[in-house]
Design an enzyme around this catalytic site. Structure first.
Site, short mmCIF file in Angstrom:
data_model
loop_
_atom_site.label_atom_id
_atom_site.label_comp_id
_atom_site.label_asym_id
_atom_site.label_seq_id
_atom_site.Cartn_x
_atom_site.Cartn_y
_atom_site.Cartn_z
N LYS A 284 0.82 -1.21 0.00
CA LYS A 284 0.00 0.00 0.00
C LYS A 284 0.86 1.26 0.00
O LYS A 284 1.77 1.41 0.82
CB LYS A 284 -0.93 0.01 1.22
CG LYS A 284 -1.81 -1.23 1.34
CD LYS A 284 -2.62 -1.53 0.09
CE LYS A 284 -3.84 -0.68 -0.08
NZ LYS A 284 -4.62 -1.11 -1.29
N CYS B 5 33.98 -2.27 31.82
CA CYS B 5 33.62 -1.20 32.75
C CYS B 5 33.10 -1.79 34.07
O CYS B 5 33.89 -2.32 34.83
CB CYS B 5 32.62 -0.25 32.10
SG CYS B 5 32.73 1.40 32.79
N HIS C 202 35.40 1.15 27.15
CA HIS C 202 34.41 0.48 26.29
C HIS C 202 35.00 0.18 24.90
O HIS C 202 34.79 0.96 23.96
CB HIS C 202 33.15 1.35 26.15
CG HIS C 202 32.37 1.43 27.41
ND1 HIS C 202 31.43 0.49 27.76
CD2 HIS C 202 32.41 2.31 28.43
CE1 HIS C 202 30.91 0.79 28.94
NE2 HIS C 202 31.50 1.90 29.37
N GLU D 137 34.04 -1.85 22.74
CA GLU D 137 33.00 -2.12 21.73
C GLU D 137 32.69 -0.89 20.88
O GLU D 137 32.23 -1.01 19.76
CB GLU D 137 31.73 -2.65 22.40
CG GLU D 137 30.91 -1.65 23.23
CD GLU D 137 31.39 -1.45 24.66
OE1 GLU D 137 32.55 -1.82 24.96
OE2 GLU D 137 30.61 -0.93 25.49
N1 GLN Z 1 28.72 2.26 37.29
C1 GLN Z 1 30.11 2.15 37.05
C2 GLN Z 1 30.83 3.48 37.16
O1 GLN Z 1 30.23 4.51 37.06
C3 GLN Z 1 30.41 1.51 35.71
C4 GLN Z 1 29.95 2.34 34.59
C5 GLN Z 1 29.88 1.56 33.30
O2 GLN Z 1 29.85 0.34 33.32
N2 GLN Z 1 29.80 2.25 32.18
O3 GLN Z 1 32.03 3.49 37.34
#
Ligand code: GLN
Length: 547
Positions: free
Chosen positions: A186, A380, A519, A521
């Protein structure tokens, strides 16, 4: 001066506008052009940093420390261009800039209005860095017709009008629903959506249509006619097996050609799609499968860990293996023995997170991985949990914990091996924080350098001893526990340049056990898998061969 492509959406949300923008960026690169992608979000939060992952999915962090929309992650994964703070803006940020200027008196007594003051602020944002690239791709969040999106639509309309002809085009993404009973696609919702756009002065040059079925020529002609778009600029965006197919699939449908035609770029440079052909080859010619358990908190919403899911796929591509990631709620291990749940996995990943809920379960998962010698990647909070686990069960500090879980003013429940960092060095200046600071933008954010211990596993994985990775956290592992933990086998193999902040820990006597405070990733790409994810999956493949 850059050419601008404005990408808008209609009919419904979640059609994959971010992905389409990213794929178009990749295709323009394949034609030899330089690109930058930007996201303009209509919500009123100043940035997504304060939003729960349930609200808006993952918060993507840039090198320069901005907390941004997860679409910037797609942009980076498809183009390899590192996003910056100035690639993401929200209504909240725009209004807060305008109000700040008003308070300073910058508007010289004028009445402040959406047009022109807010729209000017948006246009100023659009112009940042325009001399640096051939194409600036700007995606407007939400769908046309949303009240809060209006200033953005108005601003891009004005912007295109003020530029020389042919320098800006509009691409609109909509849905062609399929009615099974009549076996028809559609076009009416698309017609209405384009009508809505034209009512606010924007005529789309390219239509990208999500549909579960191929679009018959007849429907294509009808859309072209009713929406006032050239027939060869009516492009199908078919459903795909994997997001990484998007560049090749959209190229086959003629998206990049339609965009270059709309700009009048002729002859169009020939595309070199080798990068995406290799990506698809790795994805489609994978052997075997490894299973990775992700033990986290925000498991109901996959977007909450978008970059981790993608980085694991990239790790699989590096090893030409499929990765099956399964999300397990950490809280389960606070009631139940992790063994029956985790035994069958080839690797365990504990991602980042905030707050105490679920942390005892993550600690149990880290312990299981360490003791059973299953590859472990802690990211983290996942690194902090691994350190707490080792402090409790190897060093014997039974009540080791994180300051994050204790009220600083009240009685302590934990010995803080992870503490609230109040002062650190960024580049060449000192950053200071207090417990009662506002929540937004006050974490340790963005790229920081780490030095890796020569001979450590991480140095071997990175093939380097100096690295730079992105951070987003408030708490840090206390370096004073280093000696005690190292004597039990948890090595501090990565440190901040001043040696004060532990960046990486690894268990020496283990096939693969690494915790990272940053991080990784966020920097992984399908055509350049992050070394930590590539090696983590390699270790998982080895585990899978043992069982
Ligand atoms: N809560 C944890 C801190 O502030 C880890 C933070 C996270 O995993 N991004 O250090």
């Amino acid at each position: 001066m850059a050419r601008y492509v404005f990408i808008t959406g209609g009919v419904v949300s979640s059609l994959g506008k971010g992905l389409a923008s990213a794929a178009l960026g990749a295709l323009l690169q394949a034609r030899g052009f330089s690109v930058r992608l930007r996201k303009l979000d209509p919500y009123l939060n100043v940035d997504p940093g304060t939003m729960s992952p349930f609200e808006h999915g993952e918060v993507f962090v840039t090198d320069d420390g901005a907390e941004t929309d997860l679409d910037l992650g797609h942009y980076e994964r498809f183009t390899g261009v590192a996003a910056r703070r100035t690639d993401s803006v929200s209504s909240g940020r725009i209004y807060s800039n305008v109000l700040e200027k008003e308070r300073r008196g910058d508007y010289l007594g004028k009445t402040i209005q959406v047009i022109p003051h807010v729209t000017n602020e948006i246009k100023d944002f659009l112009r940042i860095g325009e001399a640096e690239v051939d194409f600036m791709l700007c995606e407007i969040g939400g769908t046309v017709g949303d009240i809060e999106g209006l200033p953005f639509f108005e601003a891009i309309r004005q912007f295109a009008q003020e530029r020389p002809r042919g320098q800006c085009i509009f691409m609109h993404l909509t849905l062609l629903p399929y009615i099974a009973a009549s076996g028809e696609l559609k076009t009416k919702p698309t017609q209405h959506s384009v009508k809505e756009l034209r009512a606010i002065g924007i005529a789309p040059d390219v239509l990208l249509l999500r549909s579960e079925h191929p679009i018959p020529d007849k429907e294509r002609e009808k859309i072209a006619l009713f929406c006032n778009v050239r027939k060869d600029a009516v492009i199908a965006a078919p459903d795909l097996g994997t997001i990484y197919e998007a560049p090749l699939a959209y190229h086959r449908e003629g998206l990049d050609q339609a965009v270059l035609d709309a700009f009048g770029i002729s002859p169009a440079p020939r595309p070199n799609l080798a990068r995406w052909e290799d990506v698809m080859d790795r994805l489609t010619h994978a052997e075997g499968e490894v299973r990775v358990a992700i033990v986290g908190k925000y498991t109901q919403l996959e977007d909450a860990y978008k970059s981790i899911a993608e980085a694991l796929t990239h790790g699989g591509m590096a090893n030409r293996t499929r990765v099956r990631a399964e999300w397990i709620d950490a809280e389960i291990f606070e009631r139940e023995d992790p063994a029956p749940w985790l035994e069958s996995f080839h690797a365990i990943l504990v991602p980042g997170g905030f707050g105490e809920r679920g942390t005892e379960g993550k600690i149990a998962a880290a312990r299981f991985a360490r003791e059973k010698k299953i590859p472990y990647l802690g990211i983290c909070l996942g690194m902090q949990m691994a350190v707490i686990e080792a402090a409790r069960n190897l060093v014997g500090l039974a009540n080791a914990g994180s300051e994050e879980f204790d009220d600083e003013a009240g009685p302590r429940r934990f010995t803080p091996v992870v503490y609230h960092l109040k002062e650190w060095v960024q580049g060449n200046h000192k950053v200071e924080r207090r417990k009662d600071d506002a929540k937004g933008g006050t974490m340790r954010l963005g790229a920081y350098t780490a030095y890796l211990a020569p001979g450590s596993r991480v140095a071997q994985v990175y093939g380097d001893t100096v690295i730079e990775e992105r951070h987003r956290h408030r708490y840090e592992v206390d370096i004073r526990y280093r000696e005690g933990l190292e004597s039990c086998g948890l090595m501090f193999s990565g440190l901040s340049p001043d040696g004060r902040l532990p960046e990486i820990v690894e268990v020496a006597d283990h096939p693969w056990f690494i915790g990272v405070q940053f991080h990784p990733e966020l920097k992984s790409k399908p055509f350049a898998p992050h070394p930590l994810f590539a090696d983590f999956i390699r270790a998982a493949v080895e585990t899978s061969r043992l069982v």
